[in-house]
Design an enzyme around this catalytic site. Structure first.
Site: not given
Ligand code: IDP
Ligand code: MG
Length: 142
Positions: A11, A51, A59, A87, A93, A104, A114, A117, A128
């Site tokens: 990100k 998203y 948010f 993950r 998150t 993270r 964070n 993704h 995706e």
């Protein structure tokens, strides 16, 4: 366990911190291969489409602004159990809840900014990946 593909995004906050190499090293050291990669900057509208599942969350607008605030690195990772493994390497998150040693825990600034993704299911990984890449862009190591 099957060989899977998953979408990873480094990100804007992590790209700005110059930790792309550190993040990819963690993937490679844990058995994941980068089989496609592309740096791009999303518009807020494109971030909103990516998203869309979160469009009713409070948010959402901030998330779209943040995800379009600078370049990102979109990648397809391949490996055994790649969706869940990615993950696990990412961590929770909210970096305050993330296990020590996860991406993270080490690089995220906040629950929003964070660092990474990762797709949360094989089905979502497929859609995706198709958001960013065509089949011709994927270079499987199988
Ligand atoms: P995930 O990235 O761990 O799958 P999701 O719940 O799918 O988490 O949320 C997508 C992204 O939205 C998060 O990675 C984070 O950037 C942002 N986000 C999630 N929850 C919050 C929140 O409570 N406040 C601000 N941003 C959030
Ligand atoms: Mg998610």
């Amino acid at each position: 366990m099957a060989i899977q593909h998953t979408l990873s995004i480094i990100k804007p906050d992590a790209v700005a911190k110059n930790v792309i190499g550190d993040i990819i090293r963690r993937f490679e050291e844990n058995g994941l291969s980068v089989i496609a990669a592309r740096m791009l900057r999303l518009s807020a509208e494109e971030a909103g489409r990516f998203y869309a599942v979160h469009k009713d969350r409070p948010f959402y607008k901030d998330l779209c602004a943040y995800m379009s605030s600078g370049p990102i690195l979109a990648m397809v990772l391949e490996g055994q159990n790649a969706v869940a493994l990615n993950r696990q390497l990412m961590g929770a998150t909210d970096p305050k809840q993330a296990e020590p040693g996860t991406i993270r825990a080490d690089h995220a600034d906040s629950i929003e900014a964070n660092a990474v993704h990762g797709s949360d299911s094989p089905e979502n990984a497929e859609s995706e990946i198709a958001f960013f890449f065509s089949d011709l862009d994927l270079h499987s190591r199988r």
